[in-house]
Design a protein around this motif. Structure first.
Motif, PDB file in Angstrom:
ATOM      1  N   ALA A 199       0.831  -1.212   0.000  1.00  0.00           N
ATOM      2  CA  ALA A 199       0.000   0.000   0.000  1.00  0.00           C
ATOM      3  C   ALA A 199       0.862   1.256   0.000  1.00  0.00           C
ATOM      4  CB  ALA A 199      -0.929  -0.006   1.206  1.00  0.00           C
ATOM      5  N   SER A 200       2.023   1.185   0.637  1.00  0.00           N
ATOM      6  CA  SER A 200       2.899   2.357   0.701  1.00  0.00           C
ATOM      7  C   SER A 200       3.474   2.718  -0.660  1.00  0.00           C
ATOM      8  CB  SER A 200       4.025   2.122   1.706  1.00  0.00           C
ATOM      9  OG  SER A 200       5.020   1.235   1.191  1.00  0.00           O
ATOM     10  N   LEU A 201       3.424   1.781  -1.626  1.00  0.00           N
ATOM     11  CA  LEU A 201       3.928   2.058  -2.969  1.00  0.00           C
ATOM     12  C   LEU A 201       2.871   2.707  -3.858  1.00  0.00           C
ATOM     13  CD1 LEU A 201       5.866  -1.258  -3.748  1.00  0.00           C
ATOM     14  CD2 LEU A 201       6.609   0.739  -2.444  1.00  0.00           C
ATOM     15  N   MET A 202       1.630   2.719  -3.403  1.00  0.00           N
ATOM     16  CA  MET A 202       0.542   3.279  -4.207  1.00  0.00           C
ATOM     17  C   MET A 202       0.591   4.804  -4.199  1.00  0.00           C
ATOM     18  SD  MET A 202      -2.723   1.056  -2.952  1.00  0.00           S
ATOM     19  CE  MET A 202      -2.705  -0.728  -2.848  1.00  0.00           C
ATOM     20  N   ASP A 203       0.220   5.404  -5.324  1.00  0.00           N
ATOM     21  CA  ASP A 203      -0.048   6.831  -5.347  1.00  0.00           C
ATOM     22  C   ASP A 203      -1.411   7.030  -4.680  1.00  0.00           C
ATOM     23  OD1 ASP A 203      -1.027   9.420  -6.080  1.00  0.00           O
ATOM     24  OD2 ASP A 203       0.420   9.473  -7.720  1.00  0.00           O
ATOM     25  N   GLY A 228      -5.109   5.500 -11.301  1.00  0.00           N
ATOM     26  CA  GLY A 228      -4.392   4.850 -12.398  1.00  0.00           C
ATOM     27  C   GLY A 228      -3.009   4.373 -12.016  1.00  0.00           C
ATOM     28  N   CYS A 229      -2.619   4.558 -10.761  1.00  0.00           N
ATOM     29  CA  CYS A 229      -1.313   4.083 -10.284  1.00  0.00           C
ATOM     30  C   CYS A 229      -1.162   2.598 -10.593  1.00  0.00           C
ATOM     31  CB  CYS A 229      -1.205   4.336  -8.781  1.00  0.00           C
ATOM     32  SG  CYS A 229       0.150   3.466  -7.971  1.00  0.00           S
ATOM     33  N   PRO A 230      -0.051   2.179 -11.194  1.00  0.00           N
ATOM     34  CA  PRO A 230       0.112   0.772 -11.593  1.00  0.00           C
ATOM     35  C   PRO A 230       0.124  -0.202 -10.422  1.00  0.00           C
ATOM     36  CG  PRO A 230       2.175   1.982 -11.868  1.00  0.00           C
ATOM     37  CD  PRO A 230       1.113   3.005 -11.599  1.00  0.00           C
ATOM     38  N   VAL A 231       0.547   0.261  -9.257  1.00  0.00           N
ATOM     39  CA  VAL A 231       0.493  -0.597  -8.073  1.00  0.00           C
ATOM     40  C   VAL A 231      -0.945  -0.687  -7.572  1.00  0.00           C
ATOM     41  CG1 VAL A 231       1.273  -0.856  -5.684  1.00  0.00           C
ATOM     42  CG2 VAL A 231       2.881  -0.109  -7.448  1.00  0.00           C
ATOM     43  N   ARG A 232      -1.585   0.428  -7.512  1.00  0.00           N
ATOM     44  CA  ARG A 232      -2.968   0.490  -7.021  1.00  0.00           C
ATOM     45  C   ARG A 232      -3.909  -0.362  -7.878  1.00  0.00           C
ATOM     46  NH1 ARG A 232      -5.291   6.350  -5.152  1.00  0.00           N
ATOM     47  NH2 ARG A 232      -7.555   5.969  -5.314  1.00  0.00           N
ATOM     48  N   ASN A 278      11.173 -18.054  -8.520  1.00  0.00           N
ATOM     49  CA  ASN A 278      10.663 -17.132  -9.528  1.00  0.00           C
ATOM     50  C   ASN A 278       9.648 -16.206  -8.895  1.00  0.00           C
ATOM     51  OD1 ASN A 278      12.062 -17.731 -11.903  1.00  0.00           O
ATOM     52  ND2 ASN A 278      10.724 -19.448 -12.368  1.00  0.00           N
ATOM     53  N   THR A 279       9.805 -14.925  -9.182  1.00  0.00           N
ATOM     54  CA  THR A 279       8.887 -13.940  -8.627  1.00  0.00           C
ATOM     55  C   THR A 279       8.186 -13.198  -9.753  1.00  0.00           C
ATOM     56  OG1 THR A 279       8.674 -12.223  -6.926  1.00  0.00           O
ATOM     57  CG2 THR A 279      10.619 -12.117  -8.362  1.00  0.00           C
ATOM     58  N   HIS A 280       7.602 -12.016  -9.452  1.00  0.00           N
ATOM     59  CA  HIS A 280       6.567 -11.505 -10.339  1.00  0.00           C
ATOM     60  C   HIS A 280       6.489  -9.975 -10.238  1.00  0.00           C
ATOM     61  CE1 HIS A 280       2.839 -11.636 -12.508  1.00  0.00           C
ATOM     62  NE2 HIS A 280       2.061 -11.382 -11.476  1.00  0.00           N
ATOM     63  N   PHE A 281       7.570  -9.298 -10.675  1.00  0.00           N
ATOM     64  CA  PHE A 281       7.540  -7.839 -10.789  1.00  0.00           C
ATOM     65  C   PHE A 281       6.831  -7.468 -12.085  1.00  0.00           C
ATOM     66  CE2 PHE A 281      11.292  -8.484  -8.091  1.00  0.00           C
ATOM     67  CZ  PHE A 281      11.160  -7.481  -7.143  1.00  0.00           C
ATOM     68  N   ASN A 282       5.869  -6.553 -12.001  1.00  0.00           N
ATOM     69  CA  ASN A 282       5.117  -6.118 -13.184  1.00  0.00           C
ATOM     70  C   ASN A 282       5.379  -4.677 -13.579  1.00  0.00           C
ATOM     71  OD1 ASN A 282       3.726  -8.498 -13.854  1.00  0.00           O
ATOM     72  ND2 ASN A 282       2.159  -8.096 -12.308  1.00  0.00           N
ATOM     73  N   HIS A 283       6.002  -3.893 -12.690  1.00  0.00           N
ATOM     74  CA  HIS A 283       6.206  -2.467 -12.977  1.00  0.00           C
ATOM     75  C   HIS A 283       7.457  -1.989 -12.256  1.00  0.00           C
ATOM     76  CE1 HIS A 283       5.479   1.897 -13.122  1.00  0.00           C
ATOM     77  NE2 HIS A 283       4.737   1.621 -14.184  1.00  0.00           N
ATOM     78  N   PRO A 284       8.193  -1.057 -12.854  1.00  0.00           N
ATOM     79  CA  PRO A 284       9.420  -0.560 -12.201  1.00  0.00           C
ATOM     80  C   PRO A 284       9.173   0.007 -10.814  1.00  0.00           C
ATOM     81  CG  PRO A 284       9.314   0.196 -14.483  1.00  0.00           C
ATOM     82  CD  PRO A 284       7.994  -0.455 -14.194  1.00  0.00           C
ATOM     83  N   LYS A 285       7.976   0.520 -10.558  1.00  0.00           N
ATOM     84  CA  LYS A 285       7.675   1.106  -9.251  1.00  0.00           C
ATOM     85  C   LYS A 285       7.782   0.082  -8.134  1.00  0.00           C
ATOM     86  CE  LYS A 285       4.335   4.366  -7.271  1.00  0.00           C
ATOM     87  NZ  LYS A 285       3.061   5.097  -7.503  1.00  0.00           N
ATOM     88  N   GLU A 286       7.678  -1.200  -8.478  1.00  0.00           N
ATOM     89  CA  GLU A 286       7.747  -2.257  -7.471  1.00  0.00           C
ATOM     90  C   GLU A 286       9.183  -2.597  -7.077  1.00  0.00           C
ATOM     91  OE1 GLU A 286       3.730  -4.746  -8.732  1.00  0.00           O
ATOM     92  OE2 GLU A 286       5.601  -5.118  -9.811  1.00  0.00           O
TER      93      GLU A 286
END
Length: 410
Positions: A73-77, A82-86, A241-249
């Motif tokens: 949640a702390s990574l969300m805008d 439209g935040c990619p984490v959110r 194996n992990t699962h990053f989907n966006h640089p913000k992560e």
């Protein structure tokens, strides 16, 4: 409907920030699991929900589980829906829409299931669905029916059932050399229970490789503790194996978690899902792949988003996937380019556009700039018969050899 907050001006409570949490709590993964966001009131401590988000939270209640760790949640805008984490974590109304061709299990997990947990789809490897639980119920999960649907499960019996039947199946099929623990997220278990499962697998002589599929390095990297890594290292070879989907992560916490795994001899790969509105731009995907390489995570797959019930609104076109792949190949280092695949009941099918085509005159090649050249069949034979024909016209390399008893031997 407008994407606006329902809170009247002047009555907005202050939002929680990372700085508000004592380090002792923030660094404890169990604290995050206890404090997960599971309702609108808790969400309002971290973000300003829009009217559409509030409606989605209300209308998905009782249908789909919802859970977000304070870390994620702390990574969300907090102000941008439209935040990619959110978008990956907060319910959306798209989850309730009906899409043509959508299924709860398009990849055939239930079709290939052999025991309560073992799915045997490929000749030499199986997956074990050892849990339904996750720290965050990702809205795009391909196993949404199993993990997130309140009434859905792939299990025939309880998750808590004994693992003996699963281990017996694997031991009874010596062709199985590779076992992937997945779910749900295997690291949702405490170390002791996880070790019990891994030790049972390692006791089977034919099992050479144990893999773990986990999104904890992304959703709650504090879970990757020294104790966990030391335990895993006792059962090598172990891969994750992990699962990053966006640089913000890719945060300092995530980087430290990866580093800890690597220092314990556990290679880390990444499987990204192509998601509409989150990472379906070339620049975003390039940044993601190069950042993964920077933290020493090997890009492995780029999954085309499956047409899963409750997930289909995240799907892009195959054409968009081709555009992304064309924007990666040649523009970043080769081992940073993942394999673009579509997962089906036939297995994972590579679907990237080829960089060659056969012609009557030879092999037509193109590079990442679109420049083309023709390689004649005599230079690069396409068939074994053409290659053999080329050898017959080559000089006899044995002509000038001397035998062990000839002049050269002396």
């Amino acid at each position: 409907m407008s994407q606006m907050s329902t809170e009247p001006d002047g009555i907005r409570p202050s939002l929680t920030r990372r700085e508000d949490i004592p380090d002792e709590q923030w660094n404890d993964w169990r604290w995050h699991m206890r404090k997960r966001i599971t309702n609108l009131d808790k969400a309002r401590e971290w973000i300003r929900p829009t009217l559409l988000e509030e409606r989605a939270i209300a209308e998905t209640a009782g249908k789909y589980r919802w859970s977000v760790t304070p870390y994620y949640a702390s990574l969300m805008d907090p102000y941008d829906p439209g935040c990619p984490v959110r978008q990956q974590a907060v319910p959306a109304l798209g989850e309730l829409l009906e899409f043509s061709g959508a299924e709860v299990d398009p990849v055939g997990d239930m079709y290939y299931r052999k025991t309560n947990r073992v799915v045997h789809k490929y000749p030499d490897r199986v997956i074990m669905l050892i849990t339904e639980a996750c720290p965050v119920y990702c809205r795009h999960c391909t196993r949404k029916f199993h993990t997130t649907d309140v009434d859905g499960t792939y299990f025939e019996r309880s998750e808590g059932e004994d693992f003996s039947e699963d281990l017996r199946y694997i031991a009874g099929h010596p062709e199985i050399r590779d076992v992937l623990l997945t779910g749900g997220d295997p690291l949702s278990y405490r170390d002791g229970k996880l070790e019990e499962i891994i030790a049972g697998l390692r006791a089977i002589p034919s099992v050479e490789i144990i893999r773990i599929g986990s999104r904890f390095p992304v959703l709650l990297p504090q879970r990757i503790t020294p104790d966990l890594c030391a335990m895993l290292a006792r059962y090598h070879p172990v891969w994750l194996n992990t699962h990053f989907n966006h640089p913000k992560e890719i945060t300092p916490e995530a980087e430290r978690a990866v580093d800890r795994l690597l220092r314990h001899g556990i290679p880390v790969g990444n499987q990204t899902v192509l998601l509409r509105g989150i990472n379906d731009e070339v620049d975003t995907m390039r940044r993601l792949m190069t950042e993964l390489l920077r933290i020493r995570v090997r890009p492995y797959y780029l999954y085309h988003c499956d047409n899963v019930t409750g997930v289909s609104h995240f799907m892009t076109s195959i054409e968009k996937g081709w555009e992304i792949m064309e924007g990666l190949q040649g523009h970043i280092t080769g081992f940073g380019v993942p394999q673009y695949v579509l997962t089906t009941r036939l297995g994972k099918i590579p679907i990237a556009r080829p960089y060659h085509r056969e012609t009557p005159d030879g092999l037509a090649l193109r590079n990442y700039r679109g420049e083309e050249m023709l390689v004649d069949d005599s230079v690069c034979p396409l068939t074994e018969s053409a290659a053999a024909h080329g050898f017959r016209h080559a000089p006899d390399v044995t002509e000038n050899r001397t035998t062990a008893t000839g002049e050269g031997a002396r």
